[in-house]
Design an enzyme around this catalytic site. Sequence first.
Site, PDB file in Angstrom:
ATOM      1  CG  HIS A   1      -7.370  -9.882  -6.200  1.00 30.83           C
ATOM      2  ND1 HIS A   1      -8.627  -9.337  -6.331  1.00 30.83           N
ATOM      3  CD2 HIS A   1      -6.856  -9.354  -5.057  1.00 30.83           C
ATOM      4  CE1 HIS A   1      -8.858  -8.518  -5.318  1.00 30.83           C
ATOM      5  NE2 HIS A   1      -7.805  -8.507  -4.532  1.00 30.83           N
TER       6      HIS A   1
ATOM      7  CE  LYS B   1      -3.710  -2.610   0.682  1.00 34.12           C
ATOM      8  NZ  LYS B   1      -4.828  -2.728  -0.271  1.00 34.12           N
TER       9      LYS B   1
END
Length: 498
Positions: free
Chosen positions: A294, A175
């Site tokens: 994902h 992140k």
Amino acid sequence: MSPQTETKASVGFKAGVKDYKLTYYTPDYETKDTDILAAFRVTPQPGVPPEEAGAAVAAESSTGTWTTVWTDGLTSLDRYKGRCYRIERVIGEKDQYIAYVAYPLDLFEEGSVTNLFTSIVGNVFGFKALRALRLEDLRIPPAYTKTFQGPPHGIQVERDKLNKYGRPLLGCTIKPKLGLSAKNYGRAVYECLRGGLDFTKDDENVNSQPFMRWRDRFLFCAEAIYKSQAETGEIKGHYLNATAGTCEEMLKRALFARELGVPIIMHDYLTGGFTANTSLAHYCRENGLLLHIHRAMHAVIDRQKNHGIHFRVLAKALRLSGGDHIHSGTVVGKLEGEREITLGFVDLLRDDFVEQDRSRGIYFPQDWVSLPGVMPVASGGIHVWHMPALTEIFGDDSVLQFGGGTLGHPWGNAPGAVANRVALEACVQARNEGRDLAQEGNDILRQAGKWSPELAAACEVWKEIRFDFKPVDTLDPNDKKQRDNEDTLADKLFGDKG
């Protein structure tokens, strides 16, 4: 079987429209071992009988159309048509029914999830006679399962490649997910791996944007992997997202990852598509790459209880199409997921055979006939205080992935990784010693924090962070009743005999 359900070749063609249930509702049908079975949650429009609605689903997802056609006489509909063979009312829901449909195996192309879904869910979901429709579960017969390669490697091969046993694997999503330069991104990867994580990860929407082109990211991440491996003596990996705008570009990125010698790449299987995913899974099998999956976009499809496709079906589709990991929710984090439902599809991902269990949302037994298993990935809003619950819920064959729960540590990325590794090792040791993680988890972490200042700091930062929202997708009352009855029976058999 009643006469009206059979297509008689001797009867001349009669143009016009007739009720679907006359041909496609067959309550006396006995399913075959080779049939693909589907459980649909059907909400008919007012005035449409449930039998007609279920038959319409069977017809429009197999051989039927809105009117009789002359060419019906040129084939055997009894051989190829789908059949609605059972309908049950959903207790506690107005005008909702579970319609069970059997499809002959010959309707589907071998080894093609794309064709399977195009047939079963391709057109029927827009049918006007239905207010809503949801595919709750599929039974994939062994004869069809055997036409798929499945996961590139599977759980045991992955553990052997990584030389990691006896505990869940640890990961971290880098992140902020967008905006970092390739060099700063690689630095974060190195710090997390050096601190004790097994994997770091590209976020789902990190592809090749102006701020960080894919080739630069791959190079800096590979440098981080090799440097952290040299310093820790452990095998490390980063999920390099190979998802791209074309299959050719996707495979070009996978080839470059292979040339760098990294162990694992990544794909967004729903936005990328099943054809692309299956192609990439085959490439990974042939070239020794693990494949992380994902599920970006899944909640658009699976979150609403009365319309869409349940994630257990998407999980089965992924196991057929191919992937070594897939995100599965956390039960305890920020993302949707009821415990029993999550455990149901986690078993469908990992186990070789799963019994029918309506108390966990599993409508059919599923035999995977030795197709490799897929590791569930718990990711989304989790931190060190969740570690005992995650270890208990998901067991060893899983990946526990802490993004903000690593990078949000007050001392930095590496201490955040240390905190998670110490917390995991403490929970695994306590479990192996016979301690109850559900009851003693917080005490276990506090004790470990006494000799790990990194863990103590993490525990202090996130001690009051909770995501207490009720899930949208829950078990039906009749399925919950089954679970309650099983729990009552277990108490009688194995309860306190003191």
